[in-house]
Design a protein around this motif. Structure first.
Motif, short mmCIF file in Angstrom:
data_model
loop_
_atom_site.label_atom_id
_atom_site.label_comp_id
_atom_site.label_asym_id
_atom_site.label_seq_id
_atom_site.Cartn_x
_atom_site.Cartn_y
_atom_site.Cartn_z
N THR A 90 0.84 -1.19 0.00
CA THR A 90 0.00 0.00 0.00
C THR A 90 0.88 1.25 0.00
O THR A 90 2.05 1.19 0.41
CB THR A 90 -0.90 0.03 1.25
OG1 THR A 90 -0.08 0.14 2.42
CG2 THR A 90 -1.76 -1.23 1.33
N PRO A 91 0.36 2.38 -0.46
CA PRO A 91 1.12 3.63 -0.41
C PRO A 91 1.57 3.99 1.01
O PRO A 91 2.69 4.51 1.19
CB PRO A 91 0.13 4.67 -0.95
CG PRO A 91 -0.78 3.88 -1.84
CD PRO A 91 -0.92 2.55 -1.17
N LYS A 92 0.73 3.69 1.99
CA LYS A 92 1.08 4.01 3.37
C LYS A 92 2.31 3.22 3.80
O LYS A 92 3.21 3.76 4.46
CB LYS A 92 -0.09 3.70 4.29
CG LYS A 92 0.18 4.04 5.75
CD LYS A 92 -1.02 3.74 6.63
CE LYS A 92 -0.70 4.09 8.09
NZ LYS A 92 -1.86 3.80 8.98
N MET A 93 2.38 1.97 3.44
CA MET A 93 3.54 1.15 3.81
C MET A 93 4.81 1.67 3.13
O MET A 93 5.89 1.68 3.72
CB MET A 93 3.29 -0.31 3.42
CG MET A 93 2.21 -1.00 4.25
SD MET A 93 1.86 -2.68 3.68
CE MET A 93 3.45 -3.47 3.99
N GLY A 94 4.68 2.12 1.88
CA GLY A 94 5.82 2.69 1.19
C GLY A 94 6.32 3.95 1.88
O GLY A 94 7.54 4.15 2.03
N ARG A 119 7.49 9.04 -2.60
CA ARG A 119 7.12 7.65 -2.91
C ARG A 119 6.64 7.53 -4.35
O ARG A 119 7.01 6.58 -5.06
CB ARG A 119 6.03 7.18 -1.95
CG ARG A 119 5.70 5.69 -2.07
CD ARG A 119 4.35 5.37 -1.45
NE ARG A 119 3.26 6.00 -2.19
CZ ARG A 119 2.74 5.50 -3.31
NH1 ARG A 119 3.19 4.36 -3.82
NH2 ARG A 119 1.76 6.12 -3.93
N LYS A 120 5.83 8.48 -4.79
CA LYS A 120 5.32 8.45 -6.16
C LYS A 120 6.45 8.55 -7.17
O LYS A 120 6.44 7.86 -8.19
CB LYS A 120 4.32 9.59 -6.37
CG LYS A 120 2.98 9.35 -5.70
CD LYS A 120 2.01 10.50 -6.01
CE LYS A 120 0.65 10.24 -5.37
NZ LYS A 120 -0.29 11.36 -5.65
N ARG A 121 7.44 9.42 -6.88
CA ARG A 121 8.56 9.55 -7.81
C ARG A 121 9.37 8.26 -7.88
O ARG A 121 9.86 7.87 -8.95
CB ARG A 121 9.45 10.72 -7.41
CG ARG A 121 8.81 12.09 -7.67
CD ARG A 121 9.85 13.18 -7.68
NE ARG A 121 10.49 13.36 -6.38
CZ ARG A 121 10.03 14.16 -5.43
NH1 ARG A 121 8.91 14.85 -5.64
NH2 ARG A 121 10.67 14.29 -4.29
#
Length: 219
Positions: A90-94, A119-121
């Protein structure tokens, strides 16, 4: 966030350059300090010169190799983080992985929105290598470390090669060493924003104590 293969210093940082010069200087001083003014002749001086140069050649090689080891390990650690963030469920874990990788001082300066942008980059990058590798610039930097350690030998031993009087040569050698220590300390201080003159004096005193300790311990 970028990977180490893409984001790297092409040459040694100022702190690396100053550190290696001072390290080589201290190694050479340990040999100069062992010279007896009363008992040393030209043969002993020549042996000291060869021993000091040989020691710094050896330690320059060790430092260069360990620089490459440290570089590939640091690069691998960062690359491992990149792959972990990209594989996070998940994005949160990243974001949590990124946050844990930050230093204690930086943690409070980065907001959640900024972590998500990083994280997105990371996820969007298409040129992430599978494994860390050394670059040509790393070999150049290692060669620079080797040369800096070796070059630092000459200023403090040249007086013995150019002057017949051992006592005068030893005094001049110590003066050159103190000047080099002071200038190295000033460079450290300015780089750290601590104050050039004060850092120069501290480094001179610290270097003197280190040489005394090296000689006392038989180094």
């Amino acid at each position: 966030m970028t990977t180490p293969e893409i984001s790297r210093e092409p040459v040694l940082s100022p702190i690396d350059r100053i550190s290696e010069l001072l390290f080589g200087l201290l190694m050479a001083l340990s040999f100069v300090g062992a010279i007896s003014v009363a008992d040393s002749g030209r043969a002993e001086i020549q042996e000291m010169f060869i021993a000091a140069l040989g020691c710094n050649l050896a330690w320059g090689l060790v430092d260069a190799v360990m620089y490459l080891v440290r570089t590939i390990v640091d690069r691998g650690r960062t690359l491992s983080l990149v792959h972990s963030v990209r594989a996070a469920a998940t994005p949160k874990m990243g974001c949590e992985l990124l946050e844990r990788s930050l230093s204690r001082g930086a943690t409070g300066l980065i907001h959640e929105a900024e972590l998500e942008a990083i994280r997105k980059r990371v996820v969007e990058r298409q040129d992430v290598p599978a494994r860390p590798k050394l670059m040509w610039g790393d070999l150049r930097a290692a060669g620079g470390i080797f040369l800096l350690v070796v070059i630092a030998t000459f200023p403090v031993v040249l007086p013995f090669a150019l002057m017949q009087d051992v006592a005068t040569a030893k005094s001049l050698s110590r003066l050159i060493a103190l000047i080099m220590l002071f200038l190295g300390g000033m460079a450290f201080g300015r780089y750290a924003g601590y104050g050039g003159w004060k850092a120069g004096l501290i480094m001179t005193a610290l270097g003197t104590l280190l040489v005394v300790a090296i000689n006392v311990l038989g180094g």
